[in-house]
Design a protein around this motif. Structure first.
Motif, mmCIF file in Angstrom:
data_model
loop_
_atom_site.group_PDB
_atom_site.id
_atom_site.type_symbol
_atom_site.label_atom_id
_atom_site.label_comp_id
_atom_site.label_asym_id
_atom_site.label_seq_id
_atom_site.Cartn_x
_atom_site.Cartn_y
_atom_site.Cartn_z
ATOM 1 N N GLY A 68 -13.350 8.001 5.105
ATOM 2 C CA GLY A 68 -12.037 7.969 4.474
ATOM 3 C C GLY A 68 -11.603 6.602 3.999
ATOM 4 O O GLY A 68 -10.732 6.480 3.148
ATOM 5 N N PHE A 69 -12.166 5.540 4.585
ATOM 6 C CA PHE A 69 -11.873 4.148 4.203
ATOM 7 C C PHE A 69 -10.389 3.800 4.327
ATOM 8 O O PHE A 69 -9.833 3.081 3.498
ATOM 9 N N ILE A 70 -9.787 4.271 5.410
ATOM 10 C CA ILE A 70 -8.419 3.837 5.718
ATOM 11 C C ILE A 70 -8.425 2.395 6.225
ATOM 12 O O ILE A 70 -7.503 1.618 5.954
ATOM 13 N N HIS A 73 -7.389 -0.902 4.253
ATOM 14 C CA HIS A 73 -5.980 -0.909 3.854
ATOM 15 C C HIS A 73 -5.077 -1.063 5.069
ATOM 16 O O HIS A 73 -4.018 -1.693 4.992
ATOM 17 N N ALA A 74 -5.499 -0.533 6.211
ATOM 18 C CA ALA A 74 -4.745 -0.730 7.447
ATOM 19 C C ALA A 74 -4.771 -2.196 7.869
ATOM 20 O O ALA A 74 -3.779 -2.722 8.390
ATOM 21 N N PHE A 282 -12.449 12.627 -2.737
ATOM 22 C CA PHE A 282 -11.048 12.728 -3.147
ATOM 23 C C PHE A 282 -10.150 11.919 -2.210
ATOM 24 O O PHE A 282 -9.342 11.095 -2.655
ATOM 25 N N VAL A 283 -10.288 12.128 -0.914
ATOM 26 C CA VAL A 283 -9.441 11.426 0.053
ATOM 27 C C VAL A 283 -9.569 9.916 -0.106
ATOM 28 O O VAL A 283 -8.564 9.194 -0.217
ATOM 29 N N SER A 284 -10.795 9.415 -0.143
ATOM 30 C CA SER A 284 -11.007 7.964 -0.210
ATOM 31 C C SER A 284 -10.532 7.374 -1.529
ATOM 32 O O SER A 284 -10.199 6.188 -1.596
ATOM 33 N N SER A 285 -10.475 8.189 -2.578
ATOM 34 C CA SER A 285 -10.027 7.690 -3.883
ATOM 35 C C SER A 285 -8.541 7.338 -3.879
ATOM 36 O O SER A 285 -8.105 6.459 -4.630
ATOM 37 N N PHE A 286 -7.758 8.018 -3.057
ATOM 38 C CA PHE A 286 -6.305 7.818 -3.084
ATOM 39 C C PHE A 286 -5.722 7.379 -1.746
ATOM 40 O O PHE A 286 -4.502 7.305 -1.590
ATOM 41 N N VAL A 287 -6.580 7.042 -0.792
ATOM 42 C CA VAL A 287 -6.080 6.695 0.536
ATOM 43 C C VAL A 287 -5.289 5.391 0.513
ATOM 44 O O VAL A 287 -4.343 5.218 1.298
ATOM 45 N N LYS A 288 -5.622 4.475 -0.401
ATOM 46 C CA LYS A 288 -4.838 3.240 -0.508
ATOM 47 C C LYS A 288 -3.380 3.554 -0.815
ATOM 48 O O LYS A 288 -2.470 2.959 -0.216
ATOM 49 N N VAL A 291 -1.702 4.684 2.427
ATOM 50 C CA VAL A 291 -1.427 3.615 3.395
ATOM 51 C C VAL A 291 -0.282 2.743 2.896
ATOM 52 O O VAL A 291 0.602 2.351 3.673
ATOM 53 N N ASP A 292 -0.262 2.441 1.592
ATOM 54 C CA ASP A 292 0.856 1.681 1.030
ATOM 55 C C ASP A 292 2.180 2.410 1.261
ATOM 56 O O ASP A 292 3.195 1.796 1.607
ATOM 57 N N PHE A 293 2.168 3.707 1.055
ATOM 58 C CA PHE A 293 3.357 4.537 1.269
ATOM 59 C C PHE A 293 3.826 4.438 2.718
ATOM 60 O O PHE A 293 5.012 4.186 2.982
ATOM 61 N N HIS A 294 2.918 4.586 3.665
ATOM 62 C CA HIS A 294 3.310 4.533 5.076
ATOM 63 C C HIS A 294 3.779 3.141 5.482
ATOM 64 O O HIS A 294 4.689 3.006 6.317
ATOM 65 N N ALA A 295 3.178 2.107 4.905
ATOM 66 C CA ALA A 295 3.581 0.737 5.253
ATOM 67 C C ALA A 295 5.038 0.485 4.921
ATOM 68 O O ALA A 295 5.732 -0.271 5.619
ATOM 69 N N THR A 296 5.535 1.125 3.875
ATOM 70 C CA THR A 296 6.935 0.974 3.502
ATOM 71 C C THR A 296 7.853 1.381 4.651
ATOM 72 O O THR A 296 8.879 0.745 4.911
#
Length: 318
Positions: A68-70, A73-74, A282-288, A291-296
């Motif tokens: 997933g490559f979270i 970004h984490a 698909f997941v790894s393409s948009f996981v950034k 993570v940006d959304f959750h960081a907010t």
């Protein structure tokens, strides 16, 4: 480490991915999970928030941790990530290994009430109570009061339904290709019948007292989510997703319910990604983006923290 055993620790994107196991009081089985801890901040360490990622049918806590490559970004934000399993394993319940979409690997993040699954299939309690308590006890660097949820497919259902069942407990929620209306799709109907018993009578669908099926269905839960409680949900689904095309996900039903409940795009964001499927490509393409959304919400990106740090491009940028 008491109740948690570290089976291995793997360096990943500057942080460490711990593979853990423990005897679960919720499921009565041994449970495995992955936990990613980003590198320590350059200043005096502050407690890091937690993102819990819930995987889909047939998966374990390994799938997203590996594909997933979270993690990169984490690391940017200093967010810990937990990857729990999707069900009990080895419970010995008759029939639990018969089908790929029910039983082992398919716990649906609920507490079963229907025998024989009611003894071990307690994934809702595991995710909402046991897991955070374990992490709080054994990882003091994690702030278990600042938690967000992310999930894929069945895990998207889990993330959304748990978020909506617990108003204000989780700071944000996101999902990739979620099973958004399980009471109305084949996967959900099969699982809920097995875990909860027969579906409620049609006449009770709009009853003031939701059935146990509806209590774990995001499309029903959003209808009663309190208007005075913060709401932050992000959904991505691929237009080439076979399960989306075949009516297993029913994201449009959730969108309609959200609009009718007066939760607009500022609170519930749904994006259809042209040509993408259901896979981890698909997941790894948009996981950034997720993570940006959750960081907010987990960190208040752009805001100055009490210790003087400003969250910007990096978690500890001053």
């Amino acid at each position: 480490m008491g109740g948690l055993t570290v089976t291995s620790s793997i360096k990943s994107f500057g942080g460490t991915l711990h593979k853990l196991s423990h005897d679960s009081t919720s499921t009565g089985t041994k449970m495995a999970l992955n936990l990613f801890i980003p590198p320590a901040p350059p200043r005096e360490p502050i407690k890091m928030p937690l993102l819990v990622y819930l995987s889909g049918l047939t998966c374990t806590g390994d799938n997203c941790a590996e594909k997933g490559f979270i993690q990169p970004h984490a690391v940017k934000y200093g967010i810990a990530v937990a990857y729990p399993d999707t069900s009990p394993r080895g419970a010995g319940v008759e029939g639990e290994d018969k089908d790929w979409d029910f039983g082992t690997g398919a716990g649906f993040y609920i507490d079963a009430t229907n025998p024989p699954y009611d003894k071990n299939y307690k994934m809702y309690t595991y995710i909402t109570k046991e897991l955070p308590a374990l992490l709080k006890e054994h990882y003091q660097e994690i702030d278990t009061e600042r938690v967000s949820l992310m999930g894929h497919s069945m895990g998207g259902h889990g993330a959304m339904s748990i978020y909506l069942k617990n108003p204000g407990k989780y700071l944000s929620c996101s999902a990739f290709a979620p099973i958004a209306n399980p009471v109305a799709c084949p996967w959900g109907q099969k699982a809920f019948t097995g875990y909860f018993g027969p579906p409620p009578p049609t006449s009770s669908v709009e009853s003031p007292t939701p059935s146990i099926w509806q209590q774990h269905d995001s499309t029903h839960l959003i209808k009663s989510y309190p208007q005075d409680t913060p709401m932050a949900i992000k959904i991505d689904v691929g237009t080439a997703d076979k399960f989306y095309q075949d009516g297993q996900l029913l994201v449009e039903n959730f969108e309609k319910a959200a609009r009718e409940a007066k939760w607009g795009e500022a609170y519930v964001e749904v994006k259809k990604r042209d040509g993408y499927d259901h896979s981890y490509y698909f997941v790894s393409s948009f996981v950034k983006d997720h993570v940006d959304f959750h960081a907010t919400f987990l960190l208040g990106v752009g805001q100055r923290r009490p210790d003087g740090l400003v969250v910007g491009e990096g978690a500890y940028q001053v």
